[in-house]
Design a protein around this motif. Structure first.
Motif, PDB file in Angstrom:
ATOM      1  N   LEU A   1     -15.134  14.834 -15.142  1.00  0.00           N
ATOM      2  CA  LEU A   1     -16.452  14.044 -14.557  1.00  0.00           C
ATOM      3  C   LEU A   1     -16.396  13.877 -12.810  1.00  0.00           C
ATOM      4  O   LEU A   1     -17.441  13.986 -12.486  1.00  0.00           O
ATOM      5  CB  LEU A   1     -16.207  12.549 -14.950  1.00  0.00           C
ATOM      6  N   SER A   2     -15.163  13.954 -12.487  1.00  0.00           N
ATOM      7  CA  SER A   2     -15.173  14.100 -10.739  1.00  0.00           C
ATOM      8  C   SER A   2     -15.866  15.141 -10.510  1.00  0.00           C
ATOM      9  O   SER A   2     -16.416  15.167  -9.146  1.00  0.00           O
ATOM     10  CB  SER A   2     -13.750  13.886 -10.396  1.00  0.00           C
ATOM     11  N   VAL A   3     -15.748  16.402 -11.241  1.00  0.00           N
ATOM     12  CA  VAL A   3     -16.221  17.520 -10.872  1.00  0.00           C
ATOM     13  C   VAL A   3     -17.982  17.552 -10.984  1.00  0.00           C
ATOM     14  O   VAL A   3     -18.549  17.966  -9.970  1.00  0.00           O
ATOM     15  CB  VAL A   3     -15.826  18.879 -11.650  1.00  0.00           C
ATOM     16  N   MET A   4     -18.209  16.790 -11.714  1.00  0.00           N
ATOM     17  CA  MET A   4     -19.839  16.558 -12.048  1.00  0.00           C
ATOM     18  C   MET A   4     -20.498  15.382 -11.218  1.00  0.00           C
ATOM     19  O   MET A   4     -21.547  15.203 -11.110  1.00  0.00           O
ATOM     20  CB  MET A   4     -20.103  16.429 -13.567  1.00  0.00           C
ATOM     21  N   ALA A   5     -19.532  14.464 -10.709  1.00  0.00           N
ATOM     22  CA  ALA A   5     -19.943  13.300 -10.066  1.00  0.00           C
ATOM     23  C   ALA A   5     -21.084  13.523  -9.071  1.00  0.00           C
ATOM     24  O   ALA A   5     -22.124  12.599  -9.215  1.00  0.00           O
ATOM     25  CB  ALA A   5     -18.833  12.571  -9.706  1.00  0.00           C
ATOM     26  N   PRO A   6     -20.950  14.240  -8.227  1.00  0.00           N
ATOM     27  CA  PRO A   6     -21.923  14.350  -6.991  1.00  0.00           C
ATOM     28  C   PRO A   6     -23.308  14.622  -7.644  1.00  0.00           C
ATOM     29  O   PRO A   6     -24.391  14.005  -7.296  1.00  0.00           O
ATOM     30  CB  PRO A   6     -21.461  15.492  -6.524  1.00  0.00           C
ATOM     31  N   GLU A   7     -23.569  15.389  -8.744  1.00  0.00           N
ATOM     32  CA  GLU A   7     -24.721  15.772  -9.235  1.00  0.00           C
ATOM     33  C   GLU A   7     -25.165  14.568 -10.234  1.00  0.00           C
ATOM     34  O   GLU A   7     -26.310  14.458 -10.547  1.00  0.00           O
ATOM     35  CB  GLU A   7     -24.702  17.015 -10.171  1.00  0.00           C
ATOM     36  N   GLY A   8     -24.186  14.268 -11.097  1.00  0.00           N
ATOM     37  CA  GLY A   8     -24.430  13.086 -12.049  1.00  0.00           C
ATOM     38  C   GLY A   8     -24.381  11.842 -11.606  1.00  0.00           C
ATOM     39  O   GLY A   8     -24.209  10.907 -12.402  1.00  0.00           O
ATOM     40  N   LYS A   9     -24.515  11.610 -10.053  1.00  0.00           N
ATOM     41  CA  LYS A   9     -24.176  10.287  -9.682  1.00  0.00           C
ATOM     42  C   LYS A   9     -24.824   9.152 -10.198  1.00  0.00           C
ATOM     43  O   LYS A   9     -24.549   8.093 -10.558  1.00  0.00           O
ATOM     44  CB  LYS A   9     -24.332  10.261  -8.204  1.00  0.00           C
ATOM     45  N   GLU A  10     -26.397   9.396 -10.522  1.00  0.00           N
ATOM     46  CA  GLU A  10     -27.346   8.336 -11.043  1.00  0.00           C
ATOM     47  C   GLU A  10     -26.893   8.083 -12.152  1.00  0.00           C
ATOM     48  O   GLU A  10     -26.932   6.670 -12.716  1.00  0.00           O
ATOM     49  CB  GLU A  10     -28.728   9.013 -10.831  1.00  0.00           C
ATOM     50  N   TYR A  11     -26.629   9.008 -13.187  1.00  0.00           N
ATOM     51  CA  TYR A  11     -26.218   8.559 -14.588  1.00  0.00           C
ATOM     52  C   TYR A  11     -24.858   7.674 -14.471  1.00  0.00           C
ATOM     53  O   TYR A  11     -24.809   6.823 -15.353  1.00  0.00           O
ATOM     54  CB  TYR A  11     -25.942   9.736 -15.326  1.00  0.00           C
TER      55      TYR A  11
END
Length: 206
Positions: free
Chosen positions: A42-52
């Motif tokens: 999730l930390s890898v995806m967090a920048p793009e997935g911040k809103e979710y």
């Protein structure tokens, strides 16, 4: 057999942001390794997935679950992104946890986002706790604000404690602080030449 890094890369490459809901569910898994793998992915995806992640954090916050470790994980991920939208929620999270080990983690997240020195004073009280785990968490948490006050707090604790494991952790935390803020190196050399000398080889390696 996949390494941890390979597994994370595989999840990110194959599933992308669609994996986020399932990964959040895994943050509540009974297996610590599974939880940590999910957190790392999730930390890898967090920048793009911040809103979710933010929406899920707000949703879980409003559910008022007691001792919701997933909420702590989400707070960590969002604070790493300096998400100011969760600051007020973080301030109200203390009464959602009966386990005091959560408290310095919440303060750490506030410190990451706000860089407010007043949180150092609160962390200092946890660093002076009688419970080893709380001391340990707090010593690591305080490194989020690498300044003279943080260094002073850690040095004071270093000489106060008789716990050798904690002393080692404090030295590691001081090394981390110095690597983040090299302007503190001469301050440490002047304030505590002995500790400064002990840490020189750490700094050369970093």
């Amino acid at each position: 057999m996949y390494s941890r890094e390979d597994l994370i890369k595989k999840i990110v490459d194959e599933k992308g942001l669609q994996a986020i809901p399932n990964l959040i569910e895994l943050l509540d898994d009974d297996d610590y390794e599974v939880r940590e793998l999910a957190r790392d992915a999730l930390s890898v995806m967090a920048p793009e997935g911040k809103e979710y992640l933010l929406q899920e954090f707000k949703r879980r916050f409003n559910l008022n679950f007691q001792d919701d470790t997933v909420l702590l994980y989400l707070a960590e991920l969002l604070s790493d992104l300096k998400c100011h939208e969760i600051v007020e929620n973080l301030k109200m999270m203390f009464n959602k946890f009966s386990d005091e080990r959560a408290f310095p983690l919440i303060i750490e997240n506030l410190l990451k986002i706000t860089k407010d020195e007043s949180y150092l004073d609160i962390l200092k009280t946890y660093i002076d706790s009688d419970e080893w785990e709380i001391e340990e968490i707090s010593v690591m948490a305080i490194t989020e604000l690498p300044n003279r006050k943080t260094l002073d707090i850690l040095l004071e604790k270093y000489y106060k404690t008789s716990n050798n494991s904690l002393k080692v952790l404090i030295l590691d935390s001081i090394t981390k602080i110095l690597s983040k803020n090299f302007d503190l190196v001469p301050y440490l050399q002047e304030r505590d030449p002995e500790i400064s000398e002990k840490l020189q080889w750490h700094l050369k390696r970093s």
